[in-house]
Design a protein around this motif. Structure first.
Motif, PDB file in Angstrom:
ATOM      1  N   VAL A 131     -18.869  73.228  32.995  1.00 21.73           N
ATOM      2  CA  VAL A 131     -18.749  73.028  34.434  1.00 21.73           C
ATOM      3  C   VAL A 131     -19.768  71.995  34.915  1.00 21.73           C
ATOM      4  O   VAL A 131     -19.502  71.188  35.813  1.00 21.73           O
ATOM      5  CB  VAL A 131     -18.944  74.374  35.159  1.00 21.73           C
ATOM      6  N   GLY A 132     -20.953  71.988  34.288  1.00 24.51           N
ATOM      7  CA  GLY A 132     -21.975  71.021  34.692  1.00 24.51           C
ATOM      8  C   GLY A 132     -21.545  69.589  34.483  1.00 24.51           C
ATOM      9  O   GLY A 132     -21.930  68.694  35.246  1.00 24.51           O
ATOM     10  N   GLU A 133     -20.753  69.335  33.438  1.00 22.46           N
ATOM     11  CA  GLU A 133     -20.283  67.962  33.209  1.00 22.46           C
ATOM     12  C   GLU A 133     -19.338  67.517  34.320  1.00 22.46           C
ATOM     13  O   GLU A 133     -19.295  66.339  34.674  1.00 22.46           O
ATOM     14  CB  GLU A 133     -19.598  67.893  31.846  1.00 22.46           C
ATOM     15  N   ILE A 134     -18.531  68.446  34.864  1.00 26.54           N
ATOM     16  CA  ILE A 134     -17.691  68.093  36.018  1.00 26.54           C
ATOM     17  C   ILE A 134     -18.568  67.693  37.196  1.00 26.54           C
ATOM     18  O   ILE A 134     -18.309  66.706  37.892  1.00 26.54           O
ATOM     19  CB  ILE A 134     -16.781  69.277  36.395  1.00 26.54           C
ATOM     20  N   LYS A 135     -19.632  68.454  37.429  1.00 28.19           N
ATOM     21  CA  LYS A 135     -20.522  68.142  38.554  1.00 28.19           C
ATOM     22  C   LYS A 135     -21.190  66.783  38.370  1.00 28.19           C
ATOM     23  O   LYS A 135     -21.407  66.049  39.340  1.00 28.19           O
ATOM     24  CB  LYS A 135     -21.574  69.234  38.698  1.00 28.19           C
ATOM     25  N   GLN A 136     -21.528  66.425  37.117  1.00 34.70           N
ATOM     26  CA  GLN A 136     -22.153  65.122  36.885  1.00 34.70           C
ATOM     27  C   GLN A 136     -21.192  63.987  37.223  1.00 34.70           C
ATOM     28  O   GLN A 136     -21.590  62.964  37.790  1.00 34.70           O
ATOM     29  CB  GLN A 136     -22.599  65.031  35.422  1.00 34.70           C
ATOM     30  N   ILE A 137     -19.921  64.176  36.876  1.00 32.26           N
ATOM     31  CA  ILE A 137     -18.914  63.152  37.235  1.00 32.26           C
ATOM     32  C   ILE A 137     -18.788  63.062  38.752  1.00 32.26           C
ATOM     33  O   ILE A 137     -18.714  61.970  39.337  1.00 32.26           O
ATOM     34  CB  ILE A 137     -17.567  63.487  36.578  1.00 32.26           C
ATOM     35  N   LEU A 138     -18.744  64.228  39.423  1.00 29.91           N
ATOM     36  CA  LEU A 138     -18.618  64.231  40.882  1.00 29.91           C
ATOM     37  C   LEU A 138     -19.843  63.626  41.547  1.00 29.91           C
ATOM     38  O   LEU A 138     -19.749  63.035  42.623  1.00 29.91           O
ATOM     39  CB  LEU A 138     -18.394  65.660  41.377  1.00 29.91           C
ATOM     40  N   GLU A 139     -21.017  63.782  40.924  1.00 29.27           N
ATOM     41  CA  GLU A 139     -22.232  63.186  41.483  1.00 29.27           C
ATOM     42  C   GLU A 139     -22.107  61.672  41.552  1.00 29.27           C
ATOM     43  O   GLU A 139     -22.520  61.039  42.536  1.00 29.27           O
ATOM     44  CB  GLU A 139     -23.441  63.591  40.639  1.00 29.27           C
ATOM     45  N   ASN A 140     -21.529  61.065  40.520  1.00 36.21           N
ATOM     46  CA  ASN A 140     -21.341  59.611  40.517  1.00 36.21           C
ATOM     47  C   ASN A 140     -20.276  59.185  41.522  1.00 36.21           C
ATOM     48  O   ASN A 140     -20.391  58.130  42.150  1.00 36.21           O
ATOM     49  CB  ASN A 140     -20.965  59.134  39.110  1.00 36.21           C
ATOM     50  N   GLU A 141     -19.216  60.010  41.665  1.00 38.24           N
ATOM     51  CA  GLU A 141     -18.119  59.631  42.549  1.00 38.24           C
ATOM     52  C   GLU A 141     -18.441  59.866  44.020  1.00 38.24           C
ATOM     53  O   GLU A 141     -18.114  59.052  44.875  1.00 38.24           O
ATOM     54  CB  GLU A 141     -16.852  60.422  42.167  1.00 38.24           C
ATOM     55  N   LEU A 142     -19.052  61.029  44.327  1.00 38.57           N
ATOM     56  CA  LEU A 142     -19.272  61.419  45.716  1.00 38.57           C
ATOM     57  C   LEU A 142     -20.680  61.119  46.206  1.00 38.57           C
ATOM     58  O   LEU A 142     -20.970  61.308  47.397  1.00 38.57           O
ATOM     59  CB  LEU A 142     -18.996  62.922  45.878  1.00 38.57           C
ATOM     60  N   GLN A 143     -21.582  60.710  45.292  1.00 44.84           N
ATOM     61  CA  GLN A 143     -22.977  60.438  45.656  1.00 44.84           C
ATOM     62  C   GLN A 143     -23.628  61.685  46.261  1.00 44.84           C
ATOM     63  O   GLN A 143     -24.358  61.616  47.262  1.00 44.84           O
ATOM     64  CB  GLN A 143     -23.046  59.259  46.646  1.00 44.84           C
ATOM     65  N   ILE A 144     -23.360  62.831  45.635  1.00 45.68           N
ATOM     66  CA  ILE A 144     -23.957  64.098  46.063  1.00 45.68           C
ATOM     67  C   ILE A 144     -24.794  64.624  44.912  1.00 45.68           C
ATOM     68  O   ILE A 144     -24.274  64.783  43.796  1.00 45.68           O
ATOM     69  CB  ILE A 144     -22.876  65.132  46.442  1.00 45.68           C
ATOM     70  N   PRO A 145     -26.061  64.933  45.118  1.00 47.48           N
ATOM     71  CA  PRO A 145     -26.875  65.481  44.021  1.00 47.48           C
ATOM     72  C   PRO A 145     -26.301  66.805  43.525  1.00 47.48           C
ATOM     73  O   PRO A 145     -25.821  67.622  44.316  1.00 47.48           O
ATOM     74  CB  PRO A 145     -28.259  65.670  44.671  1.00 47.48           C
ATOM     75  N   VAL A 146     -26.374  67.001  42.230  1.00 46.08           N
ATOM     76  CA  VAL A 146     -25.830  68.221  41.639  1.00 46.08           C
ATOM     77  C   VAL A 146     -26.455  69.475  42.228  1.00 46.08           C
ATOM     78  O   VAL A 146     -25.745  70.450  42.510  1.00 46.08           O
ATOM     79  CB  VAL A 146     -25.998  68.179  40.095  1.00 46.08           C
ATOM     80  N   PRO A 147     -27.776  69.537  42.473  1.00 48.48           N
ATOM     81  CA  PRO A 147     -28.353  70.778  43.026  1.00 48.48           C
ATOM     82  C   PRO A 147     -27.826  71.149  44.405  1.00 48.48           C
ATOM     83  O   PRO A 147     -27.868  72.310  44.783  1.00 48.48           O
ATOM     84  CB  PRO A 147     -29.863  70.470  43.070  1.00 48.48           C
ATOM     85  N   LYS A 148     -27.335  70.164  45.168  1.00 47.59           N
ATOM     86  CA  LYS A 148     -26.829  70.443  46.508  1.00 47.59           C
ATOM     87  C   LYS A 148     -25.321  70.637  46.534  1.00 47.59           C
ATOM     88  O   LYS A 148     -24.705  70.703  47.593  1.00 47.59           O
ATOM     89  CB  LYS A 148     -27.204  69.303  47.461  1.00 47.59           C
ATOM     90  N   MET A 149     -24.720  70.711  45.377  1.00 45.77           N
ATOM     91  CA  MET A 149     -23.260  70.769  45.272  1.00 45.77           C
ATOM     92  C   MET A 149     -22.828  72.176  44.859  1.00 45.77           C
ATOM     93  O   MET A 149     -23.321  72.742  43.889  1.00 45.77           O
ATOM     94  CB  MET A 149     -22.779  69.740  44.231  1.00 45.77           C
ATOM     95  N   LEU A 150     -21.890  72.777  45.620  1.00 43.07           N
ATOM     96  CA  LEU A 150     -21.268  74.057  45.268  1.00 43.07           C
ATOM     97  C   LEU A 150     -19.810  73.788  44.921  1.00 43.07           C
ATOM     98  O   LEU A 150     -19.041  73.320  45.774  1.00 43.07           O
ATOM     99  CB  LEU A 150     -21.361  75.049  46.424  1.00 43.07           C
ATOM    100  N   LEU A 151     -19.439  74.036  43.671  1.00 44.10           N
ATOM    101  CA  LEU A 151     -18.071  73.781  43.204  1.00 44.10           C
ATOM    102  C   LEU A 151     -17.285  75.084  43.286  1.00 44.10           C
ATOM    103  O   LEU A 151     -17.565  76.049  42.564  1.00 44.10           O
ATOM    104  CB  LEU A 151     -18.091  73.253  41.766  1.00 44.10           C
ATOM    105  N   LYS A 152     -16.319  75.132  44.189  1.00 42.84           N
ATOM    106  CA  LYS A 152     -15.576  76.367  44.465  1.00 42.84           C
ATOM    107  C   LYS A 152     -14.106  76.207  44.067  1.00 42.84           C
ATOM    108  O   LYS A 152     -13.618  75.106  43.819  1.00 42.84           O
ATOM    109  CB  LYS A 152     -15.663  76.715  45.958  1.00 42.84           C
TER     110      LYS A 152
END
Length: 649
Positions: free
Chosen positions: A121-142
């Motif tokens: 799941v963390g690898e998905i968040k890393q991809i989203l961090e690059n796309e959405l410019q949102i830091p992983v710690p501030k991101m809740l994936l629901k």
């Protein structure tokens, strides 16, 4: 991974072997088995002898096979004719990684992510961090079906389907700037919110979709339909602090998009409500504040004020439709008619005033030509369907008019036990114990009932029992169906009466019969002539339509650009189109050709694009919905693609 052409062949073989005609279902089963044809077929058609070996040329696991010479094959069956059983191999074949598709929503953006199921799941968040410019710690994936998951969770352990939808929440980040607030609000009004509402008392969960333009009040009214908790008595948890007004639309109420969780319960008393509010001060409880609004809500749902508040005061209760222990049925029906008019207005069926026996006399015991069906309306004030049925169905102008012309309508109120017992006694006497038992076993929420009665020589027959959970159209259709049966019986009765009159006055009856015969022959002849003329007219129209379609097809075929050669200076796209009959249309197009040329080619083969839609398989999409002015290269139909033709509904 198999190419599109290989997948097309695998899909065709899988459908041929399993008999599954639904393409979506077949693709889903193949994707679950990573497009392994043998594994997918084994999953659909279990075999006693273990792994199946396909005759379609796929690779198999090594192992001893059955020798046809030494083991005569049994007679082929539909599930085994294309395969020969082999012994399971002891070798372990390395499992190919399975690809998973994720569509992630964040505010006004959608991000597509494709990963192997061995990723986390963390690898998905890393991809989203690059796309959405949102830091992983501030991101809740629901949106996970199993609830919240850790970043270290391996996707394979979640047993996810091929396609998944997730959404990102960022509670620690500020909302978009106020300059774009109006545009964002307008966009939110067009979005759909999923409200996951838990009914606290029964521990039941409802998933309801509302548009952003729906109001909080509309949500509460819909919940009333599901839970039977009046709006005034609803006690809510989970509404945002900004949702302070029931007239506020969901888009501006601060709900989480795309889904939001709420809890509703019944508010038992003001004291208990205050105690719960003090104990759960962190939650926002939304209870309607306006007593006037509550009364309006109750009237909209057909519930009177006494029912909303549960009061015993006679001033808040409706008057009974029918008195108990009335001396005669006529007096009871007079009060029923007056009360019905006061509740639902003057546009209602004309209820027969008199006993049930008198209604029989009026409907059945007259000349055959004057007979009518008898409609018995059984009312029950405690049924939740009564107000809707009376106001919307029974008082509809079309129903009132049809009943007045073809029926004698008699009514009775079963709310009181004494009146119910009285009617069951009448029912048992006139219709028999079976019908009486049917009515006796009806639950309160199945009322009101509408009984359609037809009189016969020796007995009265119940043609239909219509329950209250119906619509105006369905009620009208069932009344008309009963009229058809009655009309056929009425014709027989008329014939019998005519024969009796013939025995009394043979000469008059013979003259009348001769005249009727001439009229019948003339009507039959005229009807036949009209039918022939209509058939000729329809045939002419059909021919003209066929000629017009053929002319359009020829014009499209002539207007098509010449088919490019395989070796061409410009890029060439090769399309393979499967027709509904299973045949394939193949043609080459320039990659720069517009999509409209493909539509014209398909139409020139007898499949106009306004009657058929063109579907691609991987990814599955409706090509006819794309911009026809775009080139094949722009819509990813290059260098080759297999498409499906499917008739539009």
């Amino acid at each position: 991974m198999a190419s599109n052409m290989d997948r097309e062949m695998i899909l065709a073989d899988f459908q041929a072997c399993t008999g599954i005609e639904n393409i979506d279902e077949a693709i889903t089963l193949l994707e679950q088995n990573n497009w392994d044809l043998v594994a997918a077929i084994n999953g659909v058609i279990p075999q006693e002898n273990g792994i199946l070996q396909s005759d379609f040329g796929g690779e198999t696991m090594p192992g001893p096979t059955f020798d046809p010479a030494s083991h005569p094959a049994p007679a082929p069956t539909p599930s085994s004719s294309a395969f020969r059983p082999v012994m399971p191999s002891r070798q372990i074949v390395e499992r190919q990684p399975r690809m998973l598709d994720f569509r992630v929503e964040y505010r006004d953006r959608n991000v597509d992510v494709v990963l192997e199921d061995s990723c986390t799941v963390g690898e998905i968040k890393q991809i989203l961090e690059n796309e959405l410019q949102i830091p992983v710690p501030k991101m809740l994936l629901k949106g996970w079906k199993t609830g919240d998951v850790e970043d270290s969770t391996v996707l394979k352990s979640l047993h996810l389907p091929k396609n998944n939808s997730l959404y990102v929440l960022t509670p620690d980040l500020p909302p978009p700037s106020s300059s774009s607030h109006a545009g964002a609000l307008q966009e939110s009004l067009n979005q759909n919110f999923m409200l996951i509402i838990t009914h606290r008392e029964v521990q039941r969960e409802y998933n309801l979709n509302f548009s952003g333009s729906s109001t909080v009040q509309e949500v509460k009214r819909n919940v009333y339909d599901l839970t039977s908790i009046p709006v005034r008595h609803q006690l809510w948890e989970g509404w945002p602090a900004s949702a302070t007004d029931d007239s506020m639309c969901l888009a501006e109420s601060g709900l989480s998009y795309p889904c939001h969780r709420l809890t509703v319960g019944r508010r038992t008393s003001p004291v208990q409500t205050r105690e719960q509010s003090e104990e759960q001060s962190t939650d926002v409880h939304m209870v309607s504040d306006s007593d006037g609004d509550d009364f309006e809500d109750a009237s909209e749902f057909g519930v009177d004020d006494g029912e909303v508040f549960g009061m015993a005061s006679s001033t808040l209760r409706k008057s009974p439709m029918m008195p108990e222990n009335a001396e005669n049925e006529g007096d009871a029906l007079l009060q029923f008619t007056a009360e019905f008019s006061s509740r639902y207005g003057d546009c209602h069926p004309v209820f027969f005033i008199g006993s049930l026996e008198a209604a029989f006399q009026e409907a059945f015991y007259v000349k055959a030509r004057d007979r009518k069906l008898l409609a018995i309306y059984l009312h029950h004030d405690e049924s939740v369907l009564t107000n809707v049925f009376c106001s919307q169905m029974l008082c509809a102008e079309s129903i009132v008019s049809y009943l007045s012309q073809n029926f004698i309508t008699w009514a009775w109120d079963l709310t009181k036990d004494t009146n119910r017992a009285r009617f069951l006694t009448m029912c048992n006497r006139h219709f028999g114990s079976v019908i009486a038992q049917t009515i006796r076993t009806q639950k309160t929420d199945q009322f009101p009932l509408f009984l359609i009665i037809m009189g016969k020589r020796s007995s009265n027959e119940v043609l239909n029992v219509i329950q209250g959970n119906t619509t105006v159209d369905e009620l009208m259709m069932r009344l008309m169906a009963a009229m058809e049966i009655f009309s056929a019986q009425q014709q027989e009765d008329i014939k019998d009466e005519d024969e009796r009159e013939a025995r009394e006055n043979v000469k008059r009856e013979q003259d009348e019969a001769y005249r009727l015969s001439l009229e019948a022959d003339r009507a039959k002849r005229e009807a036949h002539e009209r039918e022939m003329a209509e058939q000729f007219r329809l045939e002419q129209i059909r021919k003209e339509q066929e000629e017009e379609r053929e002319a359009i097809r020829l014009s499209l075929e002539q207007a098509l650009p010449p088919e490019p050669k395989e070796e061409n200076a410009e890029p060439v796209s090769k399309l393979r189109i499967r027709t509904p009959s299973g045949e394939f249309l193949e043609r080459r197009f320039l990659a720069s050709n517009k999509l409209q040329i493909v539509f014209d080619f398909v139409a020139s083969k007898g499949f106009p694009w306004d009657e058929f839609k063109l579907l691609s398989t991987f990814p599955r999409r409706d090509v006819t919905q794309l911009d026809p002015n775009k080139s094949l290269l722009e819509v990813n139909l290059f260098p080759q693609e297999t498409l499906f033709l499917q008739a539009k509904e």
